[in-house]
Write a protein that holds these residues in place. Structure first.
Motif, PDB file in Angstrom:
ATOM      1  N   THR A  38      14.324  19.139  16.742  1.00 10.88           N
ATOM      2  CA  THR A  38      12.911  19.469  16.231  1.00 10.88           C
ATOM      3  C   THR A  38      11.555  18.479  17.128  1.00 10.88           C
ATOM      4  OG1 THR A  38      13.540  18.977  13.812  1.00 10.88           O
ATOM      5  CG2 THR A  38      12.064  18.389  14.207  1.00 10.88           C
ATOM      6  N   SER A  68      11.024  20.980  19.737  1.00 11.97           N
ATOM      7  CA  SER A  68      10.117  21.646  19.082  1.00 11.97           C
ATOM      8  C   SER A  68       8.719  21.072  19.147  1.00 11.97           C
ATOM      9  CB  SER A  68      10.932  22.510  17.780  1.00 11.97           C
ATOM     10  OG  SER A  68      12.016  22.902  18.192  1.00 11.97           O
ATOM     11  N   SER A  87      10.076  19.714  10.470  1.00 13.39           N
ATOM     12  CA  SER A  87      10.952  21.037  10.666  1.00 13.39           C
ATOM     13  C   SER A  87      10.861  21.911   9.690  1.00 13.39           C
ATOM     14  CB  SER A  87      12.382  19.447  10.830  1.00 13.39           C
ATOM     15  OG  SER A  87      13.730  20.656  10.986  1.00 13.39           O
ATOM     16  N   HIS A 117       8.785  29.140  14.982  1.00 15.74           N
ATOM     17  CA  HIS A 117      10.110  27.204  14.949  1.00 15.74           C
ATOM     18  C   HIS A 117      10.907  27.565  13.531  1.00 15.74           C
ATOM     19  CE1 HIS A 117      10.632  23.251  14.146  1.00 15.74           C
ATOM     20  NE2 HIS A 117      11.581  23.638  15.185  1.00 15.74           N
ATOM     21  N   ASP A 160      14.886  27.001  11.867  1.00 22.70           N
ATOM     22  CA  ASP A 160      15.369  26.018  11.756  1.00 22.70           C
ATOM     23  C   ASP A 160      16.202  26.156  10.283  1.00 22.70           C
ATOM     24  OD1 ASP A 160      17.384  23.616  10.968  1.00 22.70           O
ATOM     25  OD2 ASP A 160      16.006  22.308  10.668  1.00 22.70           O
ATOM     26  N   GLU A 202      16.744  26.775  15.304  1.00 26.74           N
ATOM     27  CA  GLU A 202      17.559  25.064  15.564  1.00 26.74           C
ATOM     28  C   GLU A 202      18.280  26.188  15.078  1.00 26.74           C
ATOM     29  OE1 GLU A 202      15.772  22.065  14.839  1.00 26.74           O
ATOM     30  OE2 GLU A 202      13.554  22.401  15.321  1.00 26.74           O
TER      31      GLU A 202
END
Length: 168
Positions: free
Chosen positions: A44, A47, A62, A80, A82, A114
């Protein structure tokens, strides 16, 4: 030919510098970066540095609970992901994963993912694999080992041009 870079980062600042360096050399319509590493390894942080280096001024959180956070920065669309809390890879299909893979007119799409192993079989293959791991040294708890590895011709091209002055 696979291109690999392996080095150490001493702290969070160097992780963010690495992210900024990589962000500045991505000039393809669609690029997928898989981020692997244990909890707290710096995925993170990477990112956040990546997204902020492209001009995002706000907080980069996150997306652990939302699964994806989108960012529109000029002609770049950054997603992004996760996937830590993903129960099954098929959930990505239900949330419209394919929609994230289509560059719009004159836009670049960058996927930062991620915990990609949670979406195996549904996620696109990475162009670049970034592995972060904790240092084994008790004296250097913030030190991380980094492995950058190309996984496609696009990744080879990007990492072939990669130079990072912040490495040990």
């Amino acid at each position: 030919m696979t291109v690999k870079h392996s080095f150490f980062l001493n702290d969070e600042t160097q992780t963010q510098q690495l992210a900024a360096t990589l962000a500045q050399i991505l000039h393809v319509p669609l690029v997928t970066i898989h981020l692997e590493g244990d909890l707290g390894a710096g995925k993170t942080t990477f990112s956040r540095g990546f997204i902020q280096s492209l001009g995002h001024k706000g907080h980069v959180k996150s997306p652990t609970y939302t699964l994806v956070e989108p960012y529109e920065l000029g002609n770049k669309r950054i997603f992004h992901f996760d996937l830590y809390r993903l129960a099954a890879a098929e959930e990505l299909e239900m949330m419209g994963m394919r929609d994230y893979l289509t560059p719009m007119h004159n836009q670049q799409v960058i996927l930062l993912i991620e915990w990609p192993s949670k979406g195996e079989g549904v996620l696109p293959s990475p162009d670049i694999l970034l592995k972060l791991s904790h240092s084994d040294s008790i004296n250097e708890p913030n030190r991380r080992h980094v492995l950058l590895e190309s996984q496609s011709p696009i990744g080879e091209s990007i990492l072939g041009a990669f130079q990072f002055a912040g490495r040990d």
